[in-house]
Design a protein around this motif. Sequence first.
Motif, short mmCIF file in Angstrom:
data_model
loop_
_atom_site.label_atom_id
_atom_site.label_comp_id
_atom_site.label_asym_id
_atom_site.label_seq_id
_atom_site.Cartn_x
_atom_site.Cartn_y
_atom_site.Cartn_z
N GLY A 18 0.81 -1.22 0.00
CA GLY A 18 0.00 0.00 0.00
C GLY A 18 0.84 1.26 0.00
O GLY A 18 0.51 2.24 -0.67
N THR A 19 1.95 1.24 0.73
CA THR A 19 2.84 2.40 0.76
C THR A 19 3.44 2.67 -0.61
O THR A 19 3.51 3.82 -1.06
CB THR A 19 3.97 2.17 1.78
OG1 THR A 19 3.40 1.95 3.08
CG2 THR A 19 4.90 3.37 1.84
N CYS A 22 0.71 4.14 -2.94
CA CYS A 22 0.42 5.54 -2.61
C CYS A 22 1.55 6.46 -3.04
O CYS A 22 1.30 7.57 -3.53
CB CYS A 22 0.17 5.68 -1.11
SG CYS A 22 -1.38 4.96 -0.55
N LEU A 26 1.04 9.51 -5.68
CA LEU A 26 1.30 10.88 -5.25
C LEU A 26 2.35 11.57 -6.13
O LEU A 26 2.15 12.70 -6.58
CB LEU A 26 1.75 10.88 -3.79
CG LEU A 26 2.09 12.25 -3.18
CD1 LEU A 26 0.87 13.16 -3.18
CD2 LEU A 26 2.64 12.08 -1.77
N GLY A 194 -4.16 -1.11 -4.68
CA GLY A 194 -4.42 -0.49 -3.39
C GLY A 194 -5.46 -1.25 -2.60
O GLY A 194 -5.33 -1.43 -1.38
N SER A 198 -4.93 -3.17 0.93
CA SER A 198 -5.80 -2.91 2.08
C SER A 198 -6.36 -4.21 2.65
O SER A 198 -6.41 -4.41 3.87
CB SER A 198 -6.95 -1.98 1.66
OG SER A 198 -7.87 -1.79 2.71
#
Length: 220
Positions: A18-19, A22, A26, A194, A198
């Motif tokens: 997930g990191t 992201c 971003l 993602g 999760s």
Amino acid sequence: MTFGTCSARSRQFGLAGGTGVCAFLLVCASAQMLRTDLDWLRAPLSFYLIGPHALWVRGAYFALATALLALGVGYYRALSPRARSAAPLLLFACGSLGLVVTALAETNTYLSPPTLEGFIHGVAAQTAFLCTTTAMLLQSWRLREDPLWRPRFVAAFALAAFCFIALWVQTLWRDVPRGLTQKLLILAILYWLGLAASWLRKSPAPRAAAAPLAMDAVSR
């Protein structure tokens, strides 16, 4: 290795996945706004690996490559032995390697003559897309073999199938802005990744782990 340890480590792989997802989202979204010299509707994401802020975008590719590996290993560990398959893990690994080569090999641009490095970049990018979407399909399909993960199967497989079909539509349909269709496809893939990360972070503890506790309660 105990079931509890396996579940805890799977959650750690989910967090890493997930990191990475992201971070990629971003950085690449920021690059769309900062690179005013590029038309985001027409410029593919590979063009952002050249010029200003390219180092950040390249780092984002490495982060996503790490995320693919983390998710592949995490799901292999989290699923029951019957539901496990090495195929999704190997395909995620190939997709990860494809992303790394894509980031390191400079793409051909509209203004430059074709080069061998640009050809390698193109092959690596297509390999990353194809291997990743295929891995998503296979991994989603394996969820149905594990009773604890079966409720996730329909959503995971439907979204993975959409991404796989969208990849071929984006590849074959040349009359729409290439940058736009590619980025929409990437967003769909990132959504699946993602979501998978999760789910892995909240992965259910195998039922076998609860058996010793139940037996201990009875004995008391």
